[in-house]
Design a protein around this motif. Sequence first.
Motif, short mmCIF file in Angstrom:
data_model
loop_
_atom_site.label_atom_id
_atom_site.label_comp_id
_atom_site.label_asym_id
_atom_site.label_seq_id
_atom_site.Cartn_x
_atom_site.Cartn_y
_atom_site.Cartn_z
N VAL A 83 0.86 -1.19 0.00
CA VAL A 83 0.00 0.00 0.00
C VAL A 83 0.88 1.23 0.00
O VAL A 83 1.82 1.34 0.80
N ALA A 85 0.77 5.19 0.76
CA ALA A 85 -0.10 6.07 1.54
C ALA A 85 0.61 7.38 1.85
O ALA A 85 1.83 7.49 1.75
N LEU A 95 -5.24 -1.90 7.77
CA LEU A 95 -5.76 -1.94 6.41
C LEU A 95 -5.15 -3.11 5.64
O LEU A 95 -5.86 -3.84 4.94
N ILE A 99 -7.13 -6.19 3.95
CA ILE A 99 -6.99 -6.56 2.54
C ILE A 99 -6.67 -8.05 2.43
O ILE A 99 -7.22 -8.75 1.57
N LEU A 128 -13.01 -4.61 -1.23
CA LEU A 128 -11.74 -3.88 -1.23
C LEU A 128 -12.00 -2.38 -1.29
O LEU A 128 -11.40 -1.60 -0.54
N LYS A 129 -12.91 -1.97 -2.16
CA LYS A 129 -13.25 -0.55 -2.28
C LYS A 129 -13.81 -0.02 -0.96
O LYS A 129 -13.45 1.07 -0.52
N LEU A 132 -10.97 0.42 1.55
CA LEU A 132 -10.17 1.60 1.24
C LEU A 132 -10.91 2.89 1.59
O LEU A 132 -10.30 3.85 2.07
N GLU A 133 -12.22 2.92 1.38
CA GLU A 133 -13.01 4.10 1.74
C GLU A 133 -13.02 4.32 3.25
O GLU A 133 -12.91 5.44 3.72
N ALA A 135 -10.68 3.37 5.34
CA ALA A 135 -9.33 3.85 5.71
C ALA A 135 -9.16 5.32 5.32
O ALA A 135 -8.56 6.10 6.06
N GLU A 136 -9.70 5.69 4.17
CA GLU A 136 -9.59 7.08 3.71
C GLU A 136 -10.37 8.03 4.59
O GLU A 136 -9.92 9.13 4.90
#
Length: 145
Positions: A83, A85, A95, A99, A128-129, A132-133, A135-136
């Motif tokens: 990743v 970042a 994260l 994953i 997965l999306k 990631l959202e 984590a974002e």
Amino acid sequence: FTADGKDVLEFLGNPANYPVSIRFGRHRLSSNEKLMLASMFHSLFAIGSQLSPEVGSSGIEMLETDTFKLHCFQTLTGIKFVVLADPRQAGIDSLLRKIYEIYSDFALKNPFYSLEMPIRCELFDQNLKLALEVAEKAGPFGPGS
């Protein structure tokens, strides 16, 4: 100019284009570029684990620069998850484990998936999306900062 060659001011001047969704970032890498970068990282990872002064080193876990951090999680079977970042982003270790969990659940348990092949599974992509959202949304400094 936009990615498809249109003039930005012309695009913004046309009311039919609203609401506008703008996302800044770097262009997407092609499959060949991704493979090339993964191959380079794998070589650096192998060299790092051999040159490490620490006995039994597992290789590179994190590379830090002024503009990004590269985090790597290697499973017991040798699969690496990488990743990139923001250097201030927190929670990347969790994260990476999420994953891996998603990969285990939706790729490895899929009877149509072959190892070392691209993952073509809608449930994998959706989960997965979502990860990631989440984590974002935690923000660059992590929850509670």
